[in-house]
Design an enzyme around this catalytic site. Structure first.
Site, mmCIF file in Angstrom:
data_model
loop_
_atom_site.group_PDB
_atom_site.id
_atom_site.type_symbol
_atom_site.label_atom_id
_atom_site.label_comp_id
_atom_site.label_asym_id
_atom_site.label_seq_id
_atom_site.Cartn_x
_atom_site.Cartn_y
_atom_site.Cartn_z
ATOM 1 C CD GLU A 198 -2.879 1.222 0.365
ATOM 2 O OE1 GLU A 198 -2.458 1.483 -0.759
ATOM 3 O OE2 GLU A 198 -4.091 1.176 0.654
ATOM 4 C CG ASP A 199 -0.750 4.797 -1.700
ATOM 5 O OD1 ASP A 199 -1.495 4.052 -1.036
ATOM 6 O OD2 ASP A 199 -1.179 5.798 -2.312
ATOM 7 N NE ARG A 251 -3.937 8.211 -8.937
ATOM 8 C CZ ARG A 251 -4.486 7.921 -7.762
ATOM 9 N NH1 ARG A 251 -3.744 7.502 -6.774
ATOM 10 N NH2 ARG A 251 -5.787 8.047 -7.577
ATOM 11 C CG PHE A 277 -3.376 16.363 0.773
ATOM 12 C CD1 PHE A 277 -4.653 16.171 1.256
ATOM 13 C CD2 PHE A 277 -3.019 15.776 -0.431
ATOM 14 C CE1 PHE A 277 -5.573 15.410 0.543
ATOM 15 C CE2 PHE A 277 -3.928 15.014 -1.149
ATOM 16 C CZ PHE A 277 -5.207 14.832 -0.656
ATOM 17 C CG ASP A 316 -5.070 8.941 6.638
ATOM 18 O OD1 ASP A 316 -4.956 9.293 7.804
ATOM 19 O OD2 ASP A 316 -5.486 9.716 5.750
HETATM 20 C C1 PRP Z 1 -5.767 6.072 -0.172
HETATM 21 C C2 PRP Z 1 -4.561 5.189 -0.016
HETATM 22 C C3 PRP Z 1 -5.072 4.044 0.805
HETATM 23 C C4 PRP Z 1 -6.103 4.691 1.687
HETATM 24 C C5 PRP Z 1 -5.533 4.908 3.041
HETATM 25 O O1 PRP Z 1 -6.527 5.559 -1.221
HETATM 26 O O2 PRP Z 1 -4.047 4.764 -1.258
HETATM 27 O O3 PRP Z 1 -5.664 3.044 0.009
HETATM 28 O O4 PRP Z 1 -6.458 5.934 1.074
HETATM 29 O O5 PRP Z 1 -6.482 5.475 3.877
HETATM 30 P P1 PRP Z 1 -7.051 4.809 5.204
HETATM 31 O O6 PRP Z 1 -5.883 4.208 5.973
HETATM 32 O O7 PRP Z 1 -7.652 6.003 5.914
HETATM 33 O O8 PRP Z 1 -8.066 3.797 4.840
HETATM 34 P P2 PRP Z 1 -7.665 6.359 -1.966
HETATM 35 O O9 PRP Z 1 -9.007 5.959 -1.423
HETATM 36 O O10 PRP Z 1 -7.330 7.828 -1.980
HETATM 37 O O11 PRP Z 1 -7.575 5.738 -3.436
HETATM 38 P P3 PRP Z 1 -6.357 5.728 -4.484
HETATM 39 O O12 PRP Z 1 -5.338 4.736 -3.975
HETATM 40 O O13 PRP Z 1 -7.011 5.280 -5.750
HETATM 41 O O14 PRP Z 1 -5.796 7.132 -4.563
#
Ligand code: PRP
Length: 175
Positions: free
Chosen positions: A98-99, A164, A151, A102
């Site tokens: 995962e990137d 991205r 952010f 949060d």
């Molecule tokens: C972001 C990120 C994780 C998630 C983390 O995805 O890539 O998947 O939020 O947040 P959390 O720990 O609060 O659940 P996003 O929904 O922005 O989708 P994306 O990866 O397509 O940008």
């Protein structure tokens, strides 16, 4: 009008160094085994591509897509899977990539979902860890960098689908 500036948080050189360190640890931990690496779309695609090319054990690749609906940057807390994996994971060693973590809700949802399918082992690897934003107690097994609230974009992470592609990670300031 909202003015936006961005400053570099992690350069591509720092990112590359850290990716190699994590990959080296993973390679040691899984020596002699085969991994199924599962990336969470979209954000993980660049980190995952870099990571698997530095890992020295064989990797099968798959992806899941999860969304948490809410308003603006605030998550509603309800995670929905919009694309499931296509690989059988029973009795296999699984690494979710995962990137960013949060609140922890996205990763916890996928961990719970995959555990139902009886993998041999299941670990998580996140490049960025925003620890202070957790809504649940979630600890990733491998972490690139721990960061403060703010952010961040680049290296797969977006702001309204922008940035991205950036090889460096930036923090956005809105004034
Ligand atoms: C972001 C990120 C994780 C998630 C983390 O995805 O890539 O998947 O939020 O947040 P959390 O720990 O609060 O659940 P996003 O929904 O922005 O989708 P994306 O990866 O397509 O940008």
């Amino acid at each position: 009008m909202v003015e936006m500036s961005k400053e570099i948080l992690f350069s591509r050189v720092a990112i590359q160094k850290r990716v190699k360190e994590i990959a080296s640890q993973i390679s040691k931990d899984y020596a002699g085994r085969e991994l199924v690496v599962i990336g969470i779309l979209k954000g993980a695609f660049i980190f995952m591509a870099d990571l698997v090319r530095e890992i020295s054990v064989p990797c099968r690749i798959d992806f899941a897509r999860l969304a948490s609906y809410g308003t603006g940057s605030e998550s509603s807390g309800k995670v929905v899977m919009t694309k499931d994996i296509e690989t059988s994971i029973k009795d296999r060693d699984i690494l979710i990539v995962e990137d960013i973590v949060d609140t922890g809700l996205t990763l916890q949802y996928l961990v719970d979902w995959l555990k139902e399918r009886n993998p041999r082992s299941l670990k998580t690897c996140v490049f960025l860890d925003k620890r202070k934003r957790r809504k649940i107690s979630f600890e990733a097994n491998y972490v690139g960098f721990t960061i403060d609230d703010g952010f961040v974009v680049g290296y797969g992470l977006d702001f309204n689908e922008q940035f991205r592609f950036s090889p460096d990670i930036y923090i956005i300031n809105t004034n």
